[in-house]
Design a protein around this motif. Structure first.
Motif, PDB file in Angstrom:
ATOM      1  N   CYS A 159       0.525  -1.239   0.002  1.00 40.67           N
ATOM      2  CA  CYS A 159       0.082  -0.069  -0.178  1.00 40.67           C
ATOM      3  C   CYS A 159       0.735   1.453   0.287  1.00 40.67           C
ATOM      4  O   CYS A 159       1.559   1.527   1.295  1.00 40.67           O
ATOM      5  CB  CYS A 159      -0.523  -0.315   1.316  1.00 40.67           C
ATOM      6  SG  CYS A 159      -2.364   1.481   1.461  1.00 40.67           S
ATOM      7  N   GLU A 161       0.109   4.394   1.350  1.00 35.54           N
ATOM      8  CA  GLU A 161       0.196   4.812   2.429  1.00 35.54           C
ATOM      9  C   GLU A 161       0.761   4.230   3.480  1.00 35.54           C
ATOM     10  O   GLU A 161       1.159   3.397   3.334  1.00 35.54           O
ATOM     11  CB  GLU A 161      -1.606   5.001   2.775  1.00 35.54           C
ATOM     12  CG  GLU A 161      -1.420   4.848   4.137  1.00 35.54           C
ATOM     13  CD  GLU A 161      -1.867   6.482   4.443  1.00 35.54           C
ATOM     14  OE1 GLU A 161      -1.109   7.368   5.173  1.00 35.54           O
ATOM     15  OE2 GLU A 161      -2.112   7.488   3.207  1.00 35.54           O
ATOM     16  N   CYS A 164      -0.142   2.328   6.249  1.00 38.53           N
ATOM     17  CA  CYS A 164       0.083   1.356   6.730  1.00 38.53           C
ATOM     18  C   CYS A 164       1.014   0.213   5.710  1.00 38.53           C
ATOM     19  O   CYS A 164       1.469  -0.741   6.675  1.00 38.53           O
ATOM     20  CB  CYS A 164      -1.627   0.998   5.303  1.00 38.53           C
ATOM     21  SG  CYS A 164      -1.759  -0.150   5.058  1.00 38.53           S
ATOM     22  N   TRP A 179      -4.097   1.306  -3.429  1.00 34.60           N
ATOM     23  CA  TRP A 179      -3.804   1.225  -1.886  1.00 34.60           C
ATOM     24  C   TRP A 179      -4.736  -0.223  -1.684  1.00 34.60           C
ATOM     25  O   TRP A 179      -5.435  -0.888  -2.336  1.00 34.60           O
ATOM     26  CB  TRP A 179      -4.864   1.899  -1.649  1.00 34.60           C
ATOM     27  CG  TRP A 179      -4.034   3.299  -1.314  1.00 34.60           C
ATOM     28  CD1 TRP A 179      -3.430   4.031  -0.563  1.00 34.60           C
ATOM     29  CD2 TRP A 179      -4.819   4.359  -2.298  1.00 34.60           C
ATOM     30  NE1 TRP A 179      -3.739   5.332  -1.171  1.00 34.60           N
ATOM     31  CE2 TRP A 179      -3.626   5.423  -2.681  1.00 34.60           C
ATOM     32  CE3 TRP A 179      -5.701   4.848  -3.830  1.00 34.60           C
ATOM     33  CZ2 TRP A 179      -4.535   6.810  -2.808  1.00 34.60           C
ATOM     34  CZ3 TRP A 179      -6.436   5.892  -4.224  1.00 34.60           C
ATOM     35  CH2 TRP A 179      -5.583   6.792  -4.024  1.00 34.60           C
ATOM     36  N   CYS A 185      -7.648   3.318   3.275  1.00 36.14           N
ATOM     37  CA  CYS A 185      -6.255   4.387   3.068  1.00 36.14           C
ATOM     38  C   CYS A 185      -6.298   5.429   1.595  1.00 36.14           C
ATOM     39  O   CYS A 185      -5.678   6.085   1.873  1.00 36.14           O
ATOM     40  CB  CYS A 185      -5.157   2.565   2.742  1.00 36.14           C
ATOM     41  SG  CYS A 185      -4.137   2.041   3.933  1.00 36.14           S
ATOM     42  N   GLY A 186      -6.990   4.588   0.967  1.00 36.14           N
ATOM     43  CA  GLY A 186      -7.234   5.877   0.175  1.00 36.14           C
ATOM     44  C   GLY A 186      -7.725   6.874   0.541  1.00 36.14           C
ATOM     45  O   GLY A 186      -7.432   7.518   0.028  1.00 36.14           O
ATOM     46  N   THR A 189      -4.974   8.668   2.682  1.00 31.73           N
ATOM     47  CA  THR A 189      -4.635   9.412   1.531  1.00 31.73           C
ATOM     48  C   THR A 189      -4.995  10.728   1.016  1.00 31.73           C
ATOM     49  O   THR A 189      -4.015  11.968   1.162  1.00 31.73           O
ATOM     50  CB  THR A 189      -3.417   8.289   0.205  1.00 31.73           C
ATOM     51  OG1 THR A 189      -3.341   7.865   1.171  1.00 31.73           O
ATOM     52  CG2 THR A 189      -2.290   9.074  -0.345  1.00 31.73           C
TER      53      THR A 189
END
Length: 215
Positions: A159, A161, A164, A179, A185-186, A189
């Motif tokens: 990922c 991020e 993560c 991600w 996580c998307g 970010t």
């Protein structure tokens, strides 16, 4: 675990960057993890050196999976799409390297694994030349090469991020997934990027207000 791509991801994810937890914090835990996946016998024991090698292998693979986000580089002639091919003698090291510190040069890490090339009914393959925990770690390295041989290596990623770095298999058609989870996580970010832009715009307005135009 019969899926080499899944095994590589599973091993990289023994360290959870976000929570800072390690599933193999000790030689005993490493031996148990390998035995639980059929990579070593339940009676096998690990040493401190085995654990150090496992962490080095894990973070070397994490670094390699991080580079797989550059699909164009992987597709280019001579691109770095082979496990352990770092594009340099020592390979790049990211500030995101997890527990265990900075991964060593890929050539040094893989040289510490007891592997040999053998011919099987399915073609050339790598197999351990030792027993116990070292053989289990060697099987993980062999899984990375098997994933590459199956054309899956460019789809193994971590990922993007930074908090993560969870390993996953990119199943998107054009290998564009960034991600592990777009929802978590998307969004994290994108929200951070949005706030940074707003902060920059606010700072710019304040700067202009402090220096009014003069004639």
């Amino acid at each position: 675990m019969n899926d080499p791509a899944a095994l590589v991801c599973d091993f990289v994810n023994t360290y959870d960057v976000e929570s800072g937890t390690d599933a193999v914090p000790s030689p005993a835990a490493l031996a148990a993890w390998l035995a639980g996946r059929g990579l070593a016998a339940p009676s096998d024991t690990a040493t401190g050196d085995d654990l150090a090698l496992a962490v080095a292998l894990r973070e070397t693979l994490r670094e390699a999976l991080r580079r797989n986000h550059d699909a164009r580089a992987a597709d280019a002639p001579g691109g770095s799409d082979v496990p352990g091919d770092s594009g340099g003698p020592d390979g790049p090291v990211s500030d995101g390297a997890a527990a265990g510190g900075r991964p060593g040069p890929p050539s040094r890490v893989f040289a510490g694994l007891p592997l040999r090339v053998t011919l099987t009914a399915g073609g050339p393959a790598l197999e351990p030349v030792a027993e116990g925990v070292p053989a289990g770690l060697a099987r993980i390295a062999a899984a990375a090469m098997a994933a590459h041989a199956a054309g899956m290596w460019p789809r193994l990623k971590v990922c993007t991020e930074s908090t993560c770095q969870w390993a996953f298999v990119d199943s998107s058609k054009n290998r564009s997934r960034s991600w592990c989870s777009m929802r978590v996580c998307g969004n994290r970010t994108k929200t951070r990027a949005y706030r940074a832009r707003r902060q920059a715009e606010t700072g710019s307005r304040h700067l202009r207000a402090g220096f009014p135009d003069t004639v």
